[in-house]
Each structure stands twice: as structure tokens, then as C-alpha cells.
Design a protein around this motif. Structure first.
Motif, PDB file in Angstrom:
ATOM      1  N   ASP A 113       0.839  -1.212   0.000  1.00 39.46           N
ATOM      2  CA  ASP A 113       0.000   0.000   0.000  1.00 39.46           C
ATOM      3  C   ASP A 113       0.862   1.246   0.000  1.00 39.46           C
ATOM      4  O   ASP A 113       0.616   2.181  -0.756  1.00 39.46           O
ATOM      5  N   THR A 114       1.870   1.245   0.896  1.00 41.90           N
ATOM      6  CA  THR A 114       2.716   2.435   1.008  1.00 41.90           C
ATOM      7  C   THR A 114       3.421   2.700  -0.312  1.00 41.90           C
ATOM      8  O   THR A 114       3.507   3.847  -0.764  1.00 41.90           O
ATOM      9  N   MET A 115       3.914   1.643  -0.929  1.00 36.60           N
ATOM     10  CA  MET A 115       4.602   1.807  -2.212  1.00 36.60           C
ATOM     11  C   MET A 115       3.648   2.345  -3.274  1.00 36.60           C
ATOM     12  O   MET A 115       4.021   3.203  -4.068  1.00 36.60           O
ATOM     13  N   SER A 116       2.409   1.846  -3.279  1.00 36.72           N
ATOM     14  CA  SER A 116       1.521   2.272  -4.368  1.00 36.72           C
ATOM     15  C   SER A 116       1.047   3.707  -4.165  1.00 36.72           C
ATOM     16  O   SER A 116       0.792   4.416  -5.122  1.00 36.72           O
ATOM     17  N   VAL A 117       0.969   4.155  -2.901  1.00 29.54           N
ATOM     18  CA  VAL A 117       0.596   5.549  -2.651  1.00 29.54           C
ATOM     19  C   VAL A 117       1.717   6.490  -3.108  1.00 29.54           C
ATOM     20  O   VAL A 117       1.473   7.586  -3.599  1.00 29.54           O
ATOM     21  N   HIS A 118       2.959   6.048  -2.934  1.00 27.43           N
ATOM     22  CA  HIS A 118       4.077   6.971  -3.134  1.00 27.43           C
ATOM     23  C   HIS A 118       4.821   6.834  -4.452  1.00 27.43           C
ATOM     24  O   HIS A 118       5.846   7.460  -4.654  1.00 27.43           O
ATOM     25  N   GLY A 119       4.346   5.980  -5.337  1.00 24.15           N
ATOM     26  CA  GLY A 119       5.076   5.865  -6.606  1.00 24.15           C
ATOM     27  C   GLY A 119       4.157   5.461  -7.737  1.00 24.15           C
ATOM     28  O   GLY A 119       2.976   5.169  -7.533  1.00 24.15           O
ATOM     29  N   ASP A 120       4.704   5.444  -8.915  1.00 19.91           N
ATOM     30  CA  ASP A 120       3.913   5.097 -10.105  1.00 19.91           C
ATOM     31  C   ASP A 120       4.167   3.658 -10.549  1.00 19.91           C
ATOM     32  O   ASP A 120       4.027   3.340 -11.716  1.00 19.91           O
ATOM     33  N   SER A 122       3.848  -0.379 -11.125  1.00 21.48           N
ATOM     34  CA  SER A 122       2.811  -1.397 -11.304  1.00 21.48           C
ATOM     35  C   SER A 122       2.941  -2.376 -10.140  1.00 21.48           C
ATOM     36  O   SER A 122       3.971  -2.403  -9.450  1.00 21.48           O
ATOM     37  N   SER A 123       1.903  -3.212  -9.931  1.00 23.55           N
ATOM     38  CA  SER A 123       2.010  -4.119  -8.783  1.00 23.55           C
ATOM     39  C   SER A 123       3.152  -5.121  -8.976  1.00 23.55           C
ATOM     40  O   SER A 123       3.778  -5.547  -8.000  1.00 23.55           O
ATOM     41  N   GLU A 125       6.018  -4.411 -10.463  1.00 27.58           N
ATOM     42  CA  GLU A 125       7.256  -3.681 -10.121  1.00 27.58           C
ATOM     43  C   GLU A 125       7.402  -3.554  -8.603  1.00 27.58           C
ATOM     44  O   GLU A 125       8.494  -3.697  -8.064  1.00 27.58           O
ATOM     45  N   ILE A 126       6.267  -3.284  -7.925  1.00 28.92           N
ATOM     46  CA  ILE A 126       6.305  -3.165  -6.459  1.00 28.92           C
ATOM     47  C   ILE A 126       6.816  -4.471  -5.859  1.00 28.92           C
ATOM     48  O   ILE A 126       7.688  -4.474  -4.979  1.00 28.92           O
ATOM     49  N   GLU A 127       6.290  -5.580  -6.347  1.00 33.16           N
ATOM     50  CA  GLU A 127       6.693  -6.894  -5.847  1.00 33.16           C
ATOM     51  C   GLU A 127       8.204  -7.100  -6.032  1.00 33.16           C
ATOM     52  O   GLU A 127       8.902  -7.505  -5.116  1.00 33.16           O
ATOM     53  N   GLU A 128       8.674  -6.754  -7.207  1.00 31.61           N
ATOM     54  CA  GLU A 128      10.107  -6.913  -7.495  1.00 31.61           C
ATOM     55  C   GLU A 128      10.967  -6.026  -6.600  1.00 31.61           C
ATOM     56  O   GLU A 128      11.951  -6.468  -6.031  1.00 31.61           O
ATOM     57  N   LEU A 129      10.538  -4.748  -6.491  1.00 32.62           N
ATOM     58  CA  LEU A 129      11.309  -3.806  -5.669  1.00 32.62           C
ATOM     59  C   LEU A 129      11.351  -4.262  -4.213  1.00 32.62           C
ATOM     60  O   LEU A 129      12.392  -4.210  -3.557  1.00 32.62           O
ATOM     61  N   LEU A 130      10.184  -4.738  -3.716  1.00 30.58           N
ATOM     62  CA  LEU A 130      10.136  -5.170  -2.322  1.00 30.58           C
ATOM     63  C   LEU A 130      11.000  -6.410  -2.095  1.00 30.58           C
ATOM     64  O   LEU A 130      11.738  -6.488  -1.108  1.00 30.58           O
TER      65      LEU A 130
END
Ligand SMILES: Nc1ncnc2c1ncn2[C@@H]1O[C@H](COP(=O)(O)OP(=O)(O)OP(=O)(O)O)[C@@H](O)[C@H]1O
Ligand SMILES: [Mg+2]
Length: 275
Positions: A113-120, A122-123, A125-130
Motif C-alpha cells: 500500500d505504502t509503495m503504491s501511494v508513493h510511486g507510479d 505497477s504491482s 514492479e512493487i513486488e520486485e522492488l520489495l
């Protein structure tokens, strides 16, 4: 002023109802990429200072003075704008990791959630970054860890998760308020090393708060010493250890140094040669 990410000028904090002053007049600067330590005994105003920067003081308290983030006054922002600043530009890591997470959902939900609020992102990409961020703080099984609830993880793991989130978000400023205080000595050492690494990897500037001058010595370039809401001394950690002028700083240095050396010796860690 050029080169300063954060400037706090004449910060004053008081109890709205009684007018009782808790922080009379604080000014300090955080240069880009620098780590500023804030030390002082319990009740000296460290957490109030952090909360005032984030505009998170509780209802009964008021603040005045100016806080500039990259030259922009935070007082001028709406609450909505401020919410965008928190997290993405100014990231707070607190003493108790447990309180940072919603107990009713797996920790991964909070991070996503925090990642999606603060960046552009995709889900995917969020998974990969995390996953990448969790691995780099030593949480080597990201899928399992992200699926756990906060009560199923240790204090050290929760702090690592917050560090991982900061790694992924790369905020301008990371504010860490006693992030190792609730941990046992060995975990403290490990989490401290992750903070050092976090600085290297993100290049973020950092405010690192602790009552322990020894812990701050490991990470800070500059340190301010607070007592009863006031900044009583400022210098590099080694200046404060070797030639502190204020008796209070000398007392902090004397009480913490033997512990610090014991700890470094125990861990065979860096810094033991400096005495
Ligand atoms: N909401 C509040 N209302 C009134 N006084 C408060 C409030 N929050 C903190 N204070 C007082 O302000 C002073 C500074 O508190 P603060 O939490 O900043 O200390 P600290 O340096 O972070 O201490 P610690 O090391 O224990 O975390 C203390 O005397 C505290 O009692
Ligand atoms: Mg505090």
C-alpha cells in the motif's frame, strides 16, 4: 541555503492549553547525504522535534518556526500535500516496529500500500522492488516474510522491513527515532549496520535519534545534543567524545563509551580501534 535538504529554524513547541514550553528555540540543518544524530536523555525533546518536522504533533501541542524541505516550507502545505511528503520525501522509522504495522493484515499489505501511494509502480514492479529490498536487508525469504503478521515477526525483523521500505522508496530524508532501542544488543548491532548500508544504498539524508551517543557515533557525521528541549552542543561524534564542552555531553560520553567499546569488542566490529 544550497546543499541543505532540511532546515529547521527557530522551532518552538508548547502545550497549547497551558502555554508550557517544551522546545524553546531549535535550529539545525541537514546537508544532502549527511547523517545528523540527535542525542539526549529521555524527555529532552528528541521525538517532539521529529514529530514537528513531519507535522505529526498531537492535538494538545503547538509549534512555530520554519521547517524547509529542499527549500520549501512545510508549514505552507495542505494536509493532503503533507501526506504525500510523508513516506515519499520524509520517511519515519520508529522505535517500536510493531506499532508501525496494522496487526490485522500481513506486513506485505502495508508495504505494498505504502509503495503504491508513493510511486507510479505497477504491482509487479512493487513486488520486485520489495523482494530486492528485503533481500538486501537480510530477509532472504521475502515471500514468506511478506505473508506474515507483525506479531509473527521479531522486533529486529520489523525494523529491517521498515529499512527495506525506505530502501525501496528512497526518500530525501529518513528520520529514525530510536530505531534500535527496543532490540537486544546483538540485534541492535545488526540493525545498526543495516542503517549504515541504507545510507550507502539510497544516498538519503538521515536524522538518527538516540539517547546513546555510542550508537550515534557509528553512523552520524554531525551530532546535536539536546537537554530539556534545548540544543546544548553540536559537533562531530569524535569531537563530542574527546572534547565536549557541555558537562551534560561529557556525562553522556562517559556513560556510553565503555558500553560501546565492550559491544564493538564483542562483535569484533568496526570502530573498536578508535578510542
Ligand atoms: N503530548 C504531549 N503533551 C504534553 N507534553 C508532552 C507531550 N509529548 C511529550 N511531552 C513532553 O515533552 C518532553 C519531551 O518529550 P519527547 O518525547 O520529545 O522526549 P524524548 O527526548 O524523545 O525522550 P525519550 O528518549 O524518552 O523518547 C517531555 O518532558 C514530555 O513529557
Ligand atoms: Mg523519544
Amino acid at each position: 541555503m544550497a546543499g541543505n535538504v532540511l532546515e529547521v529554524k527557530h522551532l518552538r513547541i508548547w502545550e497549547s492549553r497551558t502555554g508550557k514550553v517544551l522546545v524553546p528555540d531549535s535550529s539545525f540543518r541537514l546537508a544532502k547525504g549527511e547523517c545528523l544524530g540527535i542525542v539526549g536523555e529521555s524527555g529532552s525533546g528528541k521525538s517532539l522535534t521529529c514529530k514537528a518536522i513531519l507535522r505529526l504533533l498531537q492535538g494538545g501541542l503547538s509549534q512555530s518556526g520554519s521547517i524547509l524541505l529542499n527549500g520549501i516550507s512545510l508549514a505552507g502545505l495542505s494536509e493532503k500535500e503533507m501526506r504525500t511528503v510523508r513516506g515519499k520525501r520524509l520517511c519515519m522509522i520508529m522505535q517500536n516496529g510493531m506499532r508501525a504495522f496494522d496487526p490485522s493484515r500481513p506486513v506485505g499489505a502495508h508495504l505494498r500500500d505504502t509503495m503504491s501511494v508513493h510511486g507510479d509502480w505497477s504491482s509487479m514492479e512493487i513486488e520486485e522492488l520489495l523482494h530486492e529490498a528485503l533481500m538486501s536487508v537480510g530477509l532472504n525469504d521475502p515471500v514468506v516474510v511478506l505473508g506474515r503478521y507483525s506479531h509473527e515477526l521479531s522486533g529486529g525483523m520489523l525494523q529491517r522491513l521498515m529499512i527495506a521500505l525506505a530502501l525501496a522508496l528512497k526518500p530525501d530524508v529518513i528520520i529514525a527515532d530510536e530505531p534500535t532501542t527496543a532490540l537486544d544488543a546483538v540485534t541492535q548491532f545488526e540493525v545498526m549496520e543495516q542503517f549504515v548500508q541504507l545510507r550507502v544504498l539510497t544516498g538519503s539524508s538521515m536524522l538518527f535519534v538516540s539517547h546513546d551517543l555510542g550508537a550515534v557515533k557509528r553512523i552520524a557525521d554531525q551530532v546535536i545534543v539536546m537537554k530539556d528541549g534545548e540544543i546544548v552542543e553540536q559537533g562531530t561524534p569524535s569531537e563530542l567524545f574527546t572534547r565536549a564542552e557541555h558537562p551534560y555531553t561529557r556525562q553522556l560520553a562517559a556513560s556510553k563509551l565503555p558500553l560501546h567499546h565492550h559491544y564493538m569488542k564483542l562483535m569484533g566490529g568496526a570502530g573498536f580501534a578508535e578510542r
